[in-house]
Design a protein around this motif. Structure first.
Motif, mmCIF file in Angstrom:
data_model
loop_
_atom_site.group_PDB
_atom_site.id
_atom_site.type_symbol
_atom_site.label_atom_id
_atom_site.label_comp_id
_atom_site.label_asym_id
_atom_site.label_seq_id
_atom_site.Cartn_x
_atom_site.Cartn_y
_atom_site.Cartn_z
ATOM 1 N N ALA A 187 0.839 -1.205 0.000
ATOM 2 C CA ALA A 187 0.000 0.000 0.000
ATOM 3 C C ALA A 187 0.872 1.252 0.000
ATOM 4 O O ALA A 187 0.560 2.244 -0.671
ATOM 5 C CB ALA A 187 -0.943 -0.005 1.207
ATOM 6 N N LYS A 188 1.989 1.215 0.723
ATOM 7 C CA LYS A 188 2.912 2.352 0.733
ATOM 8 C C LYS A 188 3.617 2.492 -0.619
ATOM 9 O O LYS A 188 3.863 3.597 -1.085
ATOM 10 C CB LYS A 188 3.920 2.218 1.863
ATOM 11 N N ALA A 189 3.912 1.374 -1.243
ATOM 12 C CA ALA A 189 4.523 1.421 -2.579
ATOM 13 C C ALA A 189 3.537 2.023 -3.576
ATOM 14 O O ALA A 189 3.923 2.828 -4.433
ATOM 15 C CB ALA A 189 4.939 0.023 -3.016
ATOM 16 N N LEU A 190 2.287 1.655 -3.455
ATOM 17 C CA LEU A 190 1.249 2.195 -4.338
ATOM 18 C C LEU A 190 1.118 3.703 -4.147
ATOM 19 O O LEU A 190 1.043 4.461 -5.122
ATOM 20 C CB LEU A 190 -0.076 1.486 -4.051
ATOM 21 N N ALA A 191 1.124 4.155 -2.901
ATOM 22 C CA ALA A 191 1.062 5.594 -2.624
ATOM 23 C C ALA A 191 2.282 6.299 -3.215
ATOM 24 O O ALA A 191 2.152 7.374 -3.809
ATOM 25 C CB ALA A 191 0.978 5.843 -1.117
ATOM 26 N N PHE A 192 3.465 5.706 -3.073
ATOM 27 C CA PHE A 192 4.676 6.282 -3.655
ATOM 28 C C PHE A 192 4.533 6.412 -5.173
ATOM 29 O O PHE A 192 4.844 7.468 -5.744
ATOM 30 C CB PHE A 192 5.893 5.406 -3.311
ATOM 31 N N LEU A 193 4.071 5.371 -5.818
ATOM 32 C CA LEU A 193 3.914 5.401 -7.283
ATOM 33 C C LEU A 193 2.934 6.486 -7.723
ATOM 34 O O LEU A 193 3.123 7.103 -8.767
ATOM 35 C CB LEU A 193 3.436 4.038 -7.792
ATOM 36 N N THR B 256 -2.802 -5.683 -9.477
ATOM 37 C CA THR B 256 -4.161 -5.374 -9.951
ATOM 38 C C THR B 256 -4.460 -3.890 -9.757
ATOM 39 O O THR B 256 -5.013 -3.234 -10.650
ATOM 40 C CB THR B 256 -5.200 -6.237 -9.211
ATOM 41 N N ALA B 257 -4.079 -3.340 -8.599
ATOM 42 C CA ALA B 257 -4.306 -1.912 -8.328
ATOM 43 C C ALA B 257 -3.534 -1.049 -9.321
ATOM 44 O O ALA B 257 -4.048 -0.033 -9.797
ATOM 45 C CB ALA B 257 -3.902 -1.578 -6.896
ATOM 46 N N ILE B 258 -2.315 -1.435 -9.666
ATOM 47 C CA ILE B 258 -1.537 -0.687 -10.662
ATOM 48 C C ILE B 258 -2.232 -0.747 -12.016
ATOM 49 O O ILE B 258 -2.392 0.265 -12.697
ATOM 50 C CB ILE B 258 -0.096 -1.241 -10.762
ATOM 51 N N ASP B 259 -2.657 -1.939 -12.420
ATOM 52 C CA ASP B 259 -3.297 -2.115 -13.724
ATOM 53 C C ASP B 259 -4.607 -1.348 -13.843
ATOM 54 O O ASP B 259 -4.983 -0.933 -14.935
ATOM 55 C CB ASP B 259 -3.559 -3.598 -13.999
ATOM 56 N N ARG B 260 -5.293 -1.155 -12.733
ATOM 57 C CA ARG B 260 -6.593 -0.457 -12.760
ATOM 58 C C ARG B 260 -6.466 1.058 -12.645
ATOM 59 O O ARG B 260 -7.465 1.761 -12.805
ATOM 60 C CB ARG B 260 -7.485 -0.981 -11.641
ATOM 61 N N ASP B 261 -5.265 1.553 -12.397
ATOM 62 C CA ASP B 261 -5.051 2.991 -12.241
ATOM 63 C C ASP B 261 -4.538 3.562 -13.564
ATOM 64 O O ASP B 261 -3.405 3.280 -13.973
ATOM 65 C CB ASP B 261 -4.025 3.233 -11.127
ATOM 66 N N PRO B 262 -5.358 4.375 -14.256
ATOM 67 C CA PRO B 262 -4.952 4.888 -15.574
ATOM 68 C C PRO B 262 -3.626 5.651 -15.555
ATOM 69 O O PRO B 262 -2.820 5.516 -16.486
ATOM 70 C CB PRO B 262 -6.108 5.817 -15.973
ATOM 71 N N LEU C 185 -1.059 5.215 -13.463
ATOM 72 C CA LEU C 185 0.046 4.274 -13.286
ATOM 73 C C LEU C 185 0.251 3.416 -14.529
ATOM 74 O O LEU C 185 1.381 3.052 -14.852
ATOM 75 C CB LEU C 185 -0.184 3.400 -12.052
ATOM 76 N N ARG C 186 -0.815 3.110 -15.229
ATOM 77 C CA ARG C 186 -0.678 2.345 -16.478
ATOM 78 C C ARG C 186 0.157 3.120 -17.495
ATOM 79 O O ARG C 186 0.950 2.538 -18.225
ATOM 80 C CB ARG C 186 -2.053 2.034 -17.083
ATOM 81 N N THR C 187 0.009 4.442 -17.518
ATOM 82 C CA THR C 187 0.781 5.234 -18.490
ATOM 83 C C THR C 187 2.268 5.263 -18.149
ATOM 84 O O THR C 187 3.085 5.577 -19.013
ATOM 85 C CB THR C 187 0.261 6.680 -18.606
ATOM 86 N N LYS C 188 2.635 4.931 -16.902
ATOM 87 C CA LYS C 188 4.057 4.869 -16.548
ATOM 88 C C LYS C 188 4.746 3.664 -17.183
ATOM 89 O O LYS C 188 5.965 3.629 -17.272
ATOM 90 C CB LYS C 188 4.243 4.849 -15.026
ATOM 91 N N SER C 189 3.964 2.660 -17.605
ATOM 92 C CA SER C 189 4.502 1.471 -18.283
ATOM 93 C C SER C 189 5.696 0.869 -17.554
ATOM 94 O O SER C 189 6.745 0.629 -18.147
ATOM 95 C CB SER C 189 4.902 1.814 -19.718
ATOM 96 N N ILE C 190 5.552 0.611 -16.276
ATOM 97 C CA ILE C 190 6.662 0.106 -15.470
ATOM 98 C C ILE C 190 6.756 -1.413 -15.627
ATOM 99 O O ILE C 190 5.806 -2.125 -15.308
ATOM 100 C CB ILE C 190 6.463 0.453 -13.980
ATOM 101 N N PRO C 191 7.877 -1.919 -16.103
ATOM 102 C CA PRO C 191 8.041 -3.375 -16.150
ATOM 103 C C PRO C 191 7.864 -3.954 -14.750
ATOM 104 O O PRO C 191 8.323 -3.378 -13.758
ATOM 105 C CB PRO C 191 9.481 -3.555 -16.646
ATOM 106 N N PHE C 192 7.199 -5.101 -14.669
ATOM 107 C CA PHE C 192 6.814 -5.682 -13.383
ATOM 108 C C PHE C 192 7.083 -7.178 -13.406
ATOM 109 O O PHE C 192 6.588 -7.888 -14.286
ATOM 110 C CB PHE C 192 5.318 -5.428 -13.151
ATOM 111 N N VAL C 193 7.854 -7.651 -12.430
ATOM 112 C CA VAL C 193 8.091 -9.087 -12.300
ATOM 113 C C VAL C 193 7.843 -9.516 -10.863
ATOM 114 O O VAL C 193 8.056 -8.752 -9.929
ATOM 115 C CB VAL C 193 9.518 -9.506 -12.741
#
Length: 146
Positions: free
Chosen positions: A45-51, A77-83, A85-93
Motif C-alpha cells: 500500500a505504501k509502494a502504491l502511494a509512492f507510485l 491489480t491496483a496498478i493495472d486499474r489505475d490509468p 500508473l498504467r501510463t508509466k509502463s513500469i516493467p513488473f516481475v
C-alpha cells in the motif's frame, strides 16, 4: 562470476516484507553496483502511494506475492486499474518463494506482468537471477528505456 555494470534510468522498486530477503537483495545489488537505485517497500500500500505521488519513473518493479495489507497480485491489480500508473509502463516481475501454478496462471492471464521467478535459497543463483532480470530490462526497448 564477473557481472558487467548496468545503468538504470530510474529506481528499481522492491516490494518485499521479509527483512532477511531485503538484506540479501541489498547485498546483491551492492555487489552489482546498483545499490543507490533501489527503493524497498515492505508494505505494498505504501509502494502504491509512492507510485501515485512521486513523479519519478521507476525502471522496474520486483514484487513478492505474499505480502501484508495486500498480496502482490492485489498490488499489481491496483496498478493495472489505475490509468495514471498504467501510463508509466513500469516493467513488473514477481520474485517469490510461492510459485503455485494457480498464482502463476492468474498473474499471466489476468495481469500485465513480464515475469514470474522463484526465489533461490542459493545466494549465487539468486544473484544470477536478479542480474538476468536487470540485464534483460537494461537492453529491452520499452517506453521507460529512453
Amino acid at each position: 562470476m564477473n557481472y558487467p555494470a548496468l545503468s538504470m534510468n530510474g529506481p528499481i522498486l522492491i516490494i518485499e516484507d521479509d527483512v532477511d530477503d531485503q538484506f540479501i537483495f541489498s547485498k546483491i545489488f551492492s555487489e552489482l553496483q546498483i545499490a543507490d537505485k533501489i527503493k524497498y517497500f515492505s508494505n505494498p500500500a505504501k509502494a502504491l502511494a509512492f507510485l501515485r505521488e512521486d513523479p519519478c519513473q521507476p525502471f522496474l518493479i520486483i514484487c513478492d506475492i505474499n505480502l501484508p495489507v495486500m498480496s502482490g497480485l492485489e498490488f499489481k491489480t491496483a496498478i493495472d486499474r489505475d490509468p495514471m500508473l498504467r501510463t508509466k509502463s513500469i516493467p513488473f516481475v514477481f520474485l517469490s518463494t510461492s510459485i503455485a501454478q494457480k498464482m502463476v496462471d492468474k498473474a499471466y492471464k489476468e495481469l500485465t506482468i513480464q515475469g514470474f521467478f522463484q526465489k533461490s535459497d542459493d545466494y549465487e543463483d539468486l544473484k544470477r537471477r536478479l542480474y538476468s532480470i536487470l540485464d534483460y530490462w537494461h537492453h529491452c526497448q520499452h517506453p521507460n528505456s529512453y
